[in-house]
Design a protein around this motif. Structure first.
Motif, mmCIF file in Angstrom:
data_model
loop_
_atom_site.group_PDB
_atom_site.id
_atom_site.type_symbol
_atom_site.label_atom_id
_atom_site.label_comp_id
_atom_site.label_asym_id
_atom_site.label_seq_id
_atom_site.Cartn_x
_atom_site.Cartn_y
_atom_site.Cartn_z
ATOM 1 N N SER A 1 -0.828 2.573 -3.943
ATOM 2 C CA SER A 1 -1.862 1.580 -4.271
ATOM 3 C C SER A 1 -1.557 0.245 -3.615
ATOM 4 C CB SER A 1 -1.947 1.377 -5.790
ATOM 5 O OG SER A 1 -2.203 2.584 -6.458
ATOM 6 N N ARG A 2 -2.609 -0.439 -3.224
ATOM 7 C CA ARG A 2 -2.484 -1.828 -2.791
ATOM 8 C C ARG A 2 -2.966 -2.787 -3.869
ATOM 9 N NH1 ARG A 2 -4.710 -1.339 3.435
ATOM 10 N NH2 ARG A 2 -2.693 -0.903 4.420
ATOM 11 N N ILE A 3 -3.976 -2.377 -4.635
ATOM 12 C CA ILE A 3 -4.507 -3.186 -5.732
ATOM 13 C C ILE A 3 -3.961 -2.597 -7.027
ATOM 14 C CG2 ILE A 3 -6.593 -4.016 -6.885
ATOM 15 C CD1 ILE A 3 -8.082 -3.487 -4.230
ATOM 16 N N LEU A 4 -3.162 -3.363 -7.757
ATOM 17 C CA LEU A 4 -2.440 -2.819 -8.897
ATOM 18 C C LEU A 4 -3.165 -3.114 -10.210
ATOM 19 C CD1 LEU A 4 1.218 -3.618 -7.803
ATOM 20 C CD2 LEU A 4 -0.372 -1.845 -7.003
ATOM 21 N N ASN A 5 -4.460 -2.853 -10.202
ATOM 22 C CA ASN A 5 -5.283 -2.965 -11.402
ATOM 23 C C ASN A 5 -6.535 -2.116 -11.170
ATOM 24 O OD1 ASN A 5 -7.430 -4.654 -10.149
ATOM 25 N ND2 ASN A 5 -5.826 -6.226 -10.052
ATOM 26 N N PRO A 6 -7.426 -1.981 -12.152
ATOM 27 C CA PRO A 6 -8.567 -1.068 -12.017
ATOM 28 C C PRO A 6 -9.726 -1.577 -11.156
ATOM 29 C CG PRO A 6 -7.904 -1.286 -14.318
ATOM 30 C CD PRO A 6 -7.257 -2.388 -13.569
ATOM 31 N N PHE A 7 -9.450 -2.421 -10.174
ATOM 32 C CA PHE A 7 -10.448 -2.833 -9.200
ATOM 33 C C PHE A 7 -10.284 -2.020 -7.919
ATOM 34 C CE2 PHE A 7 -12.048 -7.471 -9.994
ATOM 35 C CZ PHE A 7 -12.746 -7.017 -11.113
ATOM 36 N N ASP A 8 -11.402 -1.765 -7.236
ATOM 37 C CA ASP A 8 -11.325 -1.256 -5.875
ATOM 38 C C ASP A 8 -11.547 -2.428 -4.917
ATOM 39 O OD1 ASP A 8 -14.096 -1.730 -5.844
ATOM 40 O OD2 ASP A 8 -14.577 0.368 -6.249
ATOM 41 N N LYS B 1 1.265 -6.539 -5.054
ATOM 42 C CA LYS B 1 1.469 -6.401 -3.610
ATOM 43 C C LYS B 1 0.645 -7.393 -2.792
ATOM 44 C CE LYS B 1 2.650 -1.500 -3.976
ATOM 45 N NZ LYS B 1 2.377 -0.121 -3.466
ATOM 46 N N GLY B 2 0.026 -8.362 -3.479
ATOM 47 C CA GLY B 2 -0.605 -9.468 -2.776
ATOM 48 C C GLY B 2 -1.919 -9.171 -2.086
ATOM 49 N N GLU B 3 -2.567 -8.057 -2.456
ATOM 50 C CA GLU B 3 -3.790 -7.683 -1.754
ATOM 51 C C GLU B 3 -4.905 -8.703 -1.952
ATOM 52 O OE1 GLU B 3 -5.929 -4.803 0.714
ATOM 53 O OE2 GLU B 3 -3.840 -5.392 0.373
ATOM 54 N N PHE C 1 7.412 -5.144 -4.602
ATOM 55 C CA PHE C 1 6.030 -5.580 -4.450
ATOM 56 C C PHE C 1 5.942 -6.805 -3.531
ATOM 57 C CE2 PHE C 1 4.636 -3.818 -8.886
ATOM 58 C CZ PHE C 1 4.760 -2.526 -8.404
ATOM 59 N N ILE C 2 6.855 -7.745 -3.691
ATOM 60 C CA ILE C 2 6.848 -8.931 -2.848
ATOM 61 C C ILE C 2 7.103 -8.563 -1.386
ATOM 62 C CG2 ILE C 2 8.118 -11.051 -2.308
ATOM 63 C CD1 ILE C 2 6.130 -11.375 -4.590
ATOM 64 N N ALA C 3 8.001 -7.610 -1.159
ATOM 65 C CA ALA C 3 8.235 -7.150 0.217
ATOM 66 C C ALA C 3 6.969 -6.530 0.798
ATOM 67 C CB ALA C 3 9.386 -6.146 0.240
ATOM 68 N N ASP C 4 6.254 -5.741 -0.013
ATOM 69 C CA ASP C 4 4.990 -5.150 0.445
ATOM 70 C C ASP C 4 3.951 -6.230 0.716
ATOM 71 O OD1 ASP C 4 5.983 -2.573 0.304
ATOM 72 O OD2 ASP C 4 5.165 -2.173 -1.690
ATOM 73 N N ALA C 5 3.928 -7.273 -0.121
ATOM 74 C CA ALA C 5 2.971 -8.365 0.079
ATOM 75 C C ALA C 5 3.242 -9.107 1.380
ATOM 76 C CB ALA C 5 3.028 -9.332 -1.109
ATOM 77 N N ASP C 6 4.504 -9.369 1.671
ATOM 78 C CA ASP C 6 4.852 -10.025 2.934
ATOM 79 C C ASP C 6 4.418 -9.172 4.124
ATOM 80 O OD1 ASP C 6 5.993 -12.340 1.850
ATOM 81 O OD2 ASP C 6 7.970 -11.414 1.673
ATOM 82 N N THR C 7 4.639 -7.865 4.014
ATOM 83 C CA THR C 7 4.233 -6.952 5.088
ATOM 84 C C THR C 7 2.722 -6.964 5.270
ATOM 85 O OG1 THR C 7 6.142 -5.517 4.722
ATOM 86 C CG2 THR C 7 4.253 -4.544 5.849
ATOM 87 N N ARG C 8 1.995 -6.942 4.161
ATOM 88 C CA ARG C 8 0.528 -6.945 4.221
ATOM 89 C C ARG C 8 0.009 -8.229 4.861
ATOM 90 N NH1 ARG C 8 -3.816 -3.965 5.112
ATOM 91 N NH2 ARG C 8 -5.522 -4.238 3.604
ATOM 92 N N ALA C 9 0.621 -9.357 4.531
ATOM 93 C CA ALA C 9 0.197 -10.632 5.124
ATOM 94 C C ALA C 9 0.374 -10.600 6.639
ATOM 95 C CB ALA C 9 0.989 -11.780 4.505
ATOM 96 N N ARG C 10 1.456 -10.022 7.093
ATOM 97 C CA ARG C 10 1.667 -9.925 8.547
ATOM 98 C C ARG C 10 0.667 -8.961 9.178
ATOM 99 N NH1 ARG C 10 7.084 -10.111 6.730
ATOM 100 N NH2 ARG C 10 7.264 -7.823 6.864
ATOM 101 N N GLU C 11 0.401 -7.836 8.493
ATOM 102 C CA GLU C 11 -0.569 -6.875 9.021
ATOM 103 C C GLU C 11 -1.938 -7.506 9.232
ATOM 104 O OE1 GLU C 11 1.129 -2.749 6.935
ATOM 105 O OE2 GLU C 11 -0.662 -3.742 6.154
ATOM 106 N N ARG D 1 -1.117 -18.590 5.988
ATOM 107 C CA ARG D 1 -2.019 -19.114 4.954
ATOM 108 C C ARG D 1 -1.616 -18.712 3.544
ATOM 109 N NH1 ARG D 1 -7.726 -17.385 7.325
ATOM 110 N NH2 ARG D 1 -6.465 -16.214 8.807
ATOM 111 N N VAL D 2 -0.853 -17.628 3.409
ATOM 112 C CA VAL D 2 -0.409 -17.196 2.080
ATOM 113 C C VAL D 2 1.088 -16.950 2.115
ATOM 114 C CG1 VAL D 2 -2.629 -16.189 1.450
ATOM 115 C CG2 VAL D 2 -0.906 -14.757 2.559
ATOM 116 N N GLY D 3 1.719 -17.168 0.978
ATOM 117 C CA GLY D 3 3.143 -16.910 0.829
ATOM 118 C C GLY D 3 3.421 -16.192 -0.474
ATOM 119 N N PHE D 4 4.568 -15.561 -0.556
ATOM 120 C CA PHE D 4 4.916 -14.783 -1.741
ATOM 121 C C PHE D 4 6.350 -15.096 -2.155
ATOM 122 C CE2 PHE D 4 1.541 -12.549 0.450
ATOM 123 C CZ PHE D 4 0.635 -12.395 -0.587
#
Length: 254
Positions: free
Chosen positions: A14-21, A47-49, A71-81, A87-90
């Motif tokens: 999952s990228r969104i860790l709640n019941p939202f798509d 994961k910062g999505e 999760f923070i490591a995944d968020a940093d990776t997602r920001a780079r992707e 513009r965002v930091g974790f």
């Protein structure tokens, strides 16, 4: 300071860790009607999505805080992707008690109101809103993602399947709305999960757990997660799906 390893296993797909798509998350971002450059503090950001996609699509900026190092490591990776790392930091930190400086335009907590403390939903919501309010400018927005009883469980099996010990673990929607008013907040926007988005969140965990079990037969967590997978689909399909609602409530202090 970290979450148990089972959390990162369960949320592995999952990228969104709640019941939202992704569509509901995008709808929420647009509904805020904020100018590009608006700053968001997201407590228990996962994961910062939310921050990453809103930075890409809407030009928002912000900081996410979470107690999970993975999760923070995944968020940093997602920001780079997505090319939004400027513009965002974790930050790997405990969101409970975290206050932003300078004041943000938006402060959010999406599905983790336990950071507000207290034994009941009222205590958790009250504490979380008070914490978020400390980080927003005058006239800023608070985003609270919160579960509620769509249908009150009539059996101990249904209550347990919803991961509740008592009915007072979650609010009924009228009580939650009344509580916002009692705390002197206006509800100015809302986006609700639905059964489809709940299914996507729950079922992605089952697949992540099963694949992990197949790949890690000798891990010390194997028995615990095997038991979870045996129970979780039935709990969701027979009970959580019909009993639990979830929404993001956008609030402004009166």
């Amino acid at each position: 300071m970290d979450l148990p390893r089972s959390f990162s296993i369960r949320e592995g797909g999952s990228r969104i860790l709640n019941p939202f798509d992704e569509h509901k998350l995008a709808t929420l971002g647009r509904a805020l009607r904020l100018p590009a450059g608006s700053r968001i503090l997201d407590l228990a950001c996962g994961k910062g999505e939310m921050l990453c996609t809103w930075a890409r699509d809407l030009g928002y900026t912000g900081l996410g805080v979470d107690v999970s190092s993975s999760f923070i490591a995944d968020a940093d990776t997602r920001a780079r992707e997505l090319g939004v790392e400027s513009r965002v930091g974790f930050r790997h930190d405990d969101a409970a008690g975290f206050v932003h400086d300078p004041e943000a335009d938006v402060a959010s907590c999406m599905g983790a109101s336990w950071i507000g403390g207290g034994p009941t939903w009222r205590d958790s919501v009250t504490g979380t809103l008070a914490l978020l309010q400390r980080s927003v400018r005058p006239g800023g927005l608070l985003l609270l993602g919160e579960p509620f009883w769509k249908l009150r469980p009539q059996s101990e099996e249904a209550l347990a399947a919803c991961h509740a010990q008592t009915l007072d673990d979650f609010a009924e929607l009228p009580s939650l709305l009344d509580h916002f008013a009692d705390l002197d907040y206006d509800l100015v926007e809302v986006v609700m999960a639905d059964e489809h988005s709940w299914d996507r969140y729950a079922a992605s965990q089952w697949l992540a757990i099963r694949r992990w079990l197949d790949a890690n037969p000798d891990d010390e967590l194997h028995g615990e997660l095997r038991t979870e997978l045996d129970a979780s689909p039935r709990q969701h399909l027979l009970h959580q799906r019909s009993h639990l609602g979830w929404g993001v409530f956008v609030l402004m202090r009166r």
